[in-house]
Scaffold this active site. Structure first.
Site, PDB file in Angstrom:
ATOM      1  N   LYS A  37       0.844  -1.206   0.000  1.00 25.14           N
ATOM      2  CA  LYS A  37       0.000   0.000   0.000  1.00 25.14           C
ATOM      3  C   LYS A  37       0.880   1.258   0.000  1.00 25.14           C
ATOM      4  O   LYS A  37       2.084   1.176   0.283  1.00 25.14           O
ATOM      5  CB  LYS A  37      -0.920  -0.012   1.219  1.00 25.14           C
ATOM      6  CG  LYS A  37      -0.180  -0.015   2.557  1.00 25.14           C
ATOM      7  CD  LYS A  37      -1.125  -0.281   3.732  1.00 25.14           C
ATOM      8  CE  LYS A  37      -0.378  -0.343   5.043  1.00 25.14           C
ATOM      9  NZ  LYS A  37      -1.273  -0.731   6.158  1.00 25.14           N
ATOM     10  N   ARG A 132     -11.066  -0.277  14.403  1.00 25.90           N
ATOM     11  CA  ARG A 132     -11.013   0.413  13.107  1.00 25.90           C
ATOM     12  C   ARG A 132     -12.110  -0.131  12.190  1.00 25.90           C
ATOM     13  O   ARG A 132     -13.123   0.512  11.990  1.00 25.90           O
ATOM     14  CB  ARG A 132      -9.610   0.251  12.513  1.00 25.90           C
ATOM     15  CG  ARG A 132      -9.275   1.242  11.442  1.00 25.90           C
ATOM     16  CD  ARG A 132      -7.787   1.298  11.135  1.00 25.90           C
ATOM     17  NE  ARG A 132      -7.231   0.076  10.568  1.00 25.90           N
ATOM     18  CZ  ARG A 132      -5.969  -0.049  10.175  1.00 25.90           C
ATOM     19  NH1 ARG A 132      -5.128   0.960  10.287  1.00 25.90           N
ATOM     20  NH2 ARG A 132      -5.526  -1.178   9.659  1.00 25.90           N
ATOM     21  N   HIS A 161      -6.548  -7.376  12.699  1.00 23.88           N
ATOM     22  CA  HIS A 161      -5.331  -6.556  12.731  1.00 23.88           C
ATOM     23  C   HIS A 161      -5.012  -6.184  14.172  1.00 23.88           C
ATOM     24  O   HIS A 161      -5.908  -5.834  14.943  1.00 23.88           O
ATOM     25  CB  HIS A 161      -5.552  -5.302  11.875  1.00 23.88           C
ATOM     26  CG  HIS A 161      -4.312  -4.508  11.606  1.00 23.88           C
ATOM     27  ND1 HIS A 161      -3.162  -5.069  11.094  1.00 23.88           N
ATOM     28  CD2 HIS A 161      -4.042  -3.177  11.756  1.00 23.88           C
ATOM     29  CE1 HIS A 161      -2.240  -4.111  10.942  1.00 23.88           C
ATOM     30  NE2 HIS A 161      -2.738  -2.969  11.341  1.00 23.88           N
ATOM     31  N   ARG A 217       0.531 -10.721   6.859  1.00 19.30           N
ATOM     32  CA  ARG A 217       0.582  -9.533   6.008  1.00 19.30           C
ATOM     33  C   ARG A 217       1.834  -8.755   6.394  1.00 19.30           C
ATOM     34  O   ARG A 217       1.880  -8.049   7.392  1.00 19.30           O
ATOM     35  CB  ARG A 217      -0.684  -8.691   6.201  1.00 19.30           C
ATOM     36  CG  ARG A 217      -1.967  -9.468   5.900  1.00 19.30           C
ATOM     37  CD  ARG A 217      -3.212  -8.624   6.069  1.00 19.30           C
ATOM     38  NE  ARG A 217      -3.299  -7.977   7.364  1.00 19.30           N
ATOM     39  CZ  ARG A 217      -3.729  -8.565   8.479  1.00 19.30           C
ATOM     40  NH1 ARG A 217      -4.174  -9.822   8.462  1.00 19.30           N
ATOM     41  NH2 ARG A 217      -3.742  -7.908   9.613  1.00 19.30           N
ATOM     42  N   TYR A 263      15.649  31.202   5.034  1.00 21.14           N
ATOM     43  CA  TYR A 263      14.468  31.919   5.523  1.00 21.14           C
ATOM     44  C   TYR A 263      14.459  32.029   7.038  1.00 21.14           C
ATOM     45  O   TYR A 263      14.820  31.088   7.747  1.00 21.14           O
ATOM     46  CB  TYR A 263      13.203  31.140   5.137  1.00 21.14           C
ATOM     47  CG  TYR A 263      12.928  31.057   3.655  1.00 21.14           C
ATOM     48  CD1 TYR A 263      12.768  32.191   2.875  1.00 21.14           C
ATOM     49  CD2 TYR A 263      12.802  29.809   3.042  1.00 21.14           C
ATOM     50  CE1 TYR A 263      12.487  32.090   1.517  1.00 21.14           C
ATOM     51  CE2 TYR A 263      12.522  29.698   1.694  1.00 21.14           C
ATOM     52  CZ  TYR A 263      12.364  30.848   0.928  1.00 21.14           C
ATOM     53  OH  TYR A 263      12.093  30.745  -0.399  1.00 21.14           O
ATOM     54  N   CYS A 309      14.115  24.595   2.720  1.00 18.15           N
ATOM     55  CA  CYS A 309      13.219  25.263   1.760  1.00 18.15           C
ATOM     56  C   CYS A 309      12.430  24.188   0.995  1.00 18.15           C
ATOM     57  O   CYS A 309      12.611  23.003   1.209  1.00 18.15           O
ATOM     58  CB  CYS A 309      14.027  26.103   0.780  1.00 18.15           C
ATOM     59  SG  CYS A 309      15.256  27.176   1.543  1.00 18.15           S
ATOM     60  N   MET A 310      11.577  24.606   0.069  1.00 22.77           N
ATOM     61  CA  MET A 310      10.769  23.639  -0.675  1.00 22.77           C
ATOM     62  C   MET A 310      11.641  22.730  -1.552  1.00 22.77           C
ATOM     63  O   MET A 310      11.377  21.525  -1.686  1.00 22.77           O
ATOM     64  CB  MET A 310       9.735  24.353  -1.553  1.00 22.77           C
ATOM     65  CG  MET A 310       8.734  23.398  -2.175  1.00 22.77           C
ATOM     66  SD  MET A 310       7.584  24.208  -3.282  1.00 22.77           S
ATOM     67  CE  MET A 310       6.605  25.190  -2.167  1.00 22.77           C
ATOM     68  N   ASP A 311      12.716  23.311  -2.119  1.00 21.99           N
ATOM     69  CA  ASP A 311      13.500  22.567  -3.112  1.00 21.99           C
ATOM     70  C   ASP A 311      14.968  22.438  -2.757  1.00 21.99           C
ATOM     71  O   ASP A 311      15.721  21.804  -3.494  1.00 21.99           O
ATOM     72  CB  ASP A 311      13.428  23.287  -4.466  1.00 21.99           C
ATOM     73  CG  ASP A 311      12.039  23.831  -4.724  1.00 21.99           C
ATOM     74  OD1 ASP A 311      11.116  23.016  -4.819  1.00 21.99           O
ATOM     75  OD2 ASP A 311      11.883  25.067  -4.773  1.00 21.99           O
TER      76      ASP A 311
HETATM   77  C1  LIG Z   1      -0.638  -1.758   6.826  1.00 20.16           C
HETATM   78  C2  LIG Z   1      -1.262  -3.022   7.274  1.00 20.16           C
HETATM   79  C3  LIG Z   1      -0.470  -4.164   7.460  1.00 20.16           C
HETATM   80  C4  LIG Z   1       1.031  -4.165   7.401  1.00 20.16           C
HETATM   81  O1  LIG Z   1       1.539  -3.671   8.620  1.00 20.16           O
HETATM   82  P1  LIG Z   1       3.121  -3.621   8.893  1.00 20.16           P
HETATM   83  O2  LIG Z   1       3.223  -3.114  10.287  1.00 20.16           O
HETATM   84  O3  LIG Z   1       3.663  -2.630   7.913  1.00 20.16           O
HETATM   85  O4  LIG Z   1       3.635  -4.971   8.676  1.00 20.16           O
HETATM   86  C5  LIG Z   1      -1.133  -5.354   7.743  1.00 20.16           C
HETATM   87  N1  LIG Z   1      -2.474  -5.401   7.862  1.00 20.16           N
HETATM   88  C6  LIG Z   1      -3.259  -4.308   7.718  1.00 20.16           C
HETATM   89  C7  LIG Z   1      -4.733  -4.443   7.866  1.00 20.16           C
HETATM   90  C8  LIG Z   1      -2.679  -3.085   7.428  1.00 20.16           C
HETATM   91  O5  LIG Z   1      -3.455  -2.000   7.299  1.00 20.16           O
END
Ligand SMILES: *Cc1c(COP(=O)(O)O)cnc(C)c1O
Length: 368
Positions: A37, A132, A161, A217, A263, A309-311
């Site tokens: 992601k 969540r 999670h 995951r 700045y 700065c920005m750049d």
């Molecule tokens: C982002 C996410 C993960 C991965 O988590 P890490 O801490 O980066 O391994 C796993 N499951 C869900 C639902 C997530 O949103």
């Protein structure tokens, strides 16, 4: 064409090694889903996904449907799960591209049915204590199971999670894990066929590998980054960081005492000083709070002086260096390394956020 000398360099070999390392710790049956992601935590989702699959990951996880479509359009045909909420009006798109969605609401199922032609694969989300997304009680799970029992839906997985699997105190992890076991009872009774049960993120799979179910995951750890400072300081195994950020000096000058830098006049030279200018700034994700943090030049730490700065930003040098000298913001230079964890501590945040905030203006370059 790349005109500027400033880039994120991603070591895909490190990503592969991190996957293989985790794999060697997990039970034999436990698969790895690579989490890509937010453009692969800023590393580039397509390249990371390809490397992860080559290293033995069996599926990919993203947060939103757009991210899944990018992977499909790049020709990736591995299973992809969207872990966040997708508007059910778009379940037909997901079905067409064979993208798996996350579901936990009865109304969602009703609306999704109107857009599916044959069958959509779903993972049920259980909220065991993250607060969540997900179903929270055995009763709600049972009601949902009745609703999802429809030829238009294929329940491919069931997941939860963890809110805290990265600390020394594992009490809340244990609580959530026990709650998951309880919530999946009705699912196990209903489905004899194989459903993928998955709980662990990086922290849980690294700390409690033997607790893992059919898949994990794996996100932050795959990139060679630690899920927390506690895990960095107590690593179950050593991860290899994949990301470096390098650029160059584009201007070098000696200033007498009493000259102002950038700045807001926050820095004044204290004596004769060599000051370098670096062509990168908060428009690239080098936030203003990098001020007073170090970069590596010639293997030595030198402070960023004055406002970012920005750049561009300025660095105080220990001597004259030629224009074009390499500057490392993140990564190894000779003997010393600046880690994303260290940067995050200076910025008062976590490594996840720092790598995500590196903007698309920084080209990504890949090494095998
Ligand atoms: C982002 C996410 C993960 C991965 O988590 P890490 O801490 O980066 O391994 C796993 N499951 C869900 C639902 C997530 O949103």
């Amino acid at each position: 064409m790349q005109y500027r000398n400033a880039q994120v360099i991603v070591d895909l070999h490190a990503i592969k090694e991190n996957i293989q390392l985790l794999k060697s710790q997990l039970p034999r049956k436990t698969e790895i889903f690579a989490v890509v992601k937010a453009d692969g935590y800023g590393h580039g989702s397509v390249e990371v996904a390809q490397a992860a699959l080559a290293a033995g990951a069996s599926a990919l996880c993203v947060a939103i449907l757009e991210e899944a479509i990018i992977l499909r359009e790049a020709g990736i045909d591995a299973p992809i799960l969207v872990m966040g909420y997708t508007d059910p009006a778009f379940s037909g798109e997901a079905e067409k591209l064979d993208i798996q969605l996350t579901a936990f609401q009865l109304d969602w199922l009703e609306e999704a049915k109107r857009h599916i032609t044959q069958q959509l694969s779903l993972h049920m989300k259980l909220d065991t204590g993250m607060g969540r997304l997900g179903l929270r009680t055995v009763e709600d799970v049972s009601v949902f199971l009745d609703a999802v029992d429809d030829p238009l839906f294929n329940v491919a997985g069931v997941f939860t999670h963890f809110a805290q699997a990265d600390a020394a105190d594992d009490a809340y992890y244990r609580y959530q894990e026990a709650h998951y076991r309880e919530l999946i009872q009705p699912i196990k009774q209903r489905y004899q066929q194989s459903i993928i049960y998955h709980t662990g993120n990086s922290a849980a799979s690294m700390q409690f590998p033997s607790d893992m179910y059919d898949a994990v995951r794996f996100g932050i750890g795959m990139y060679g980054l630690y899920p927390s400072i506690y895990l960095r300081d107590h690593p179950p195994f050593e991860l290899k960081p994949a990301l470096s950020l390098t650029t160059q000096l584009v201007h070098v000058k000696q200033l007498p005492q009493g000259e102002m830098i950038s700045y807001g006049l926050t820095y004044e030279t204290k004596a004769d000083e060599w000051i370098g200018t670096i062509p990168i700034g908060y428009g690239d994700g080098i936030q203003r709070r990098f001020q007073n943090f170090d970069v590596l030049i010639d293997g030595k730490r030198m402070p960023i002086v004055g406002r970012v700065c920005m750049d561009q930003c300025m660095v105080k040098l220990d001597r004259a260096y030629p224009v074009g000298t390499k500057v490392t913001f993140i990564g190894l230079d000779k003997e010393d390394r600046i880690t994303l964890e260290e940067v995050a501590e200076h910025l008062g945040t976590i490594n996840y956020e720092v790598s995500c905030l590196l903007t698309a203006r920084l080209p990504r370059r890949y090494h095998n």
